[in-house]
Design a protein around this motif. Structure first.
Motif: not given
Length: 354
Positions: A7-8, A10-11, A17-22, A29
């Motif tokens: 999984p990507p 965090t940024k 703090t940004l986190r991509q939510i699938p 994937t």
């Protein structure tokens, strides 16, 4: 086993703090393995074997050299590209390398425990029948009563849940596990011992042929009804006979004694019974004499009813006649036991695979 994309990460953006939510329907994937380039060919630098390791359940019997297979797109098991299989019996872990990812399983031939070498039914009381059968790998011990079938051996760790229940008697001894014949044999198959062959298995057993359904059905029905009064055992000659004929041996056993059906010195104590599709009779066959003597015994005739053959062949005194009639009476007390014996013999296909 699947290969998934990490999984990507965090940024950190200023104080956020940004986190991509699938999406919930696809949280991971999946990646192709081996990796495929745009032309559809496996990239050789990435086509490295993957090591897989997992623990085998405690109730599964594993061979010393297990075979690992994967489920292919053709909907069949294949062991191609599987190598360096290691089995650790103490930890019950299997590990191997494979150049593809798929659904894996330890597989074995369905006919691994075939053919049967011999089998024997023996009355142990007026309500129980002991059943022994020598399969290709194990000698199996069962007990049959009106409640069904119970396993008594072999006493393997993988079979303990099928031999002893959690319940105990007044003396603290674990009570046996009793199931219907079909259910217990299915449980045994799940453990790795298949004693329910089908017609296709005969192709892998040179020298054996399927007996006709009518002959088997007649024999199993008739023999089950004398299981409380006679020992019923297999014959070496049976597999050489035509498909419409089946041969077994019986021995009077009103005292519920234990005899060795393989003892050559006692073969004259047994009488051979030939079953056909529509009749049966006693014949002069002896285990030590080849080929099988299919001649009808002197003063005997073929009958549609097995009990007419018994009445003609066996001469009981008054006391034995009373025991015989009581133990072969198809009454409410005996009918459930007889049916358990019949089902066990039919499910195991004793006459076709011995």
């Amino acid at each position: 086993v699947d290969l998934v994309l990490i999984p990507p990460v965090t940024k950190q953006v200023k104080q956020w703090t940004l986190r991509q939510i699938p999406p919930k329907e696809a949280p991971f994937t999946k990646l192709a393995y081996p990796n495929q380039d745009k032309h559809g060919d496996a990239t050789s630098t990435l086509n490295l074997p993957c090591k897989v390791e997992y623990k085998i359940p405690a109730d599964v019997i594993v061979q010393k050299e297990p075979k690992v297979s994967w489920w292919s797109e053709n909907e069949e098991w294949s062991n191609a590209d599987v190598f360096e299989i290691q089995w650790e019996e103490d930890s019950r872990r299997v590990s191997f390398f494979c150049q593809r990812l798929a659904t894996y399983a330890i597989t074995q031939d369905k006919w691994l425990d075939l053919p049967y070498k011999w089998w024997n039914l023996r009355p142990v009381s007026e309500t129980q029948v002991a059943f022994s059968i020598q399969a290709a790998r194990f000698e199996m011990q069962f007990m049959i009563d009106e409640n069904g079938l119970s396993l008594r051996g072999p006493d393997l760790p993988e079979l303990q849940h099928l031999i002893r229940s959690d319940a105990v008697d007044d003396e603290g001894t674990a009570l046996p596990v009793i199931m219907s014949p079909a259910r217990l044999l299915h449980k045994l198959r799940d453990c790795g011992i298949n004693l329910m062959p089908d017609d296709n298995d005969i192709e892998h057993l040179p020298g054996y042929q399927l007996k006709s359904f009518e002959t088997e059905a007649r024999a199993f029905s008739d023999l089950s009804e004398i299981a409380l009064a006679f020992d019923v055992t297999s014959s070496k000659h049976n597999k050489k006979l035509e498909a419409d004929r089946a041969l077994v041996r019986i021995r009077e056993n009103f005292q519920c004694a234990e005899f060795d059906p393989l003892d050559p010195e006692s073969e004259t104590d047994y009488r051979s019974v030939m079953f056909y599709t529509d009749k049966c009779c006693f014949v002069d066959s002896m285990e030590s004499v080849y080929p099988c003597n299919e001649n009808v015994r002197e003063n005997c005739e073929t009958h549609a009813s097995f009990f007419l053959c018994l009445k003609q062949e066996m001469k009981f005194d008054e006391a034995k006649q009373d025991v015989f009639e009581r133990r072969t009476d198809v009454s409410h007390q005996n009918v459930r036991l007889f049916e358990s014996v019949r089902q066990t013999m039919a499910l195991m296909r004793l006459l076709s695979f011995t």
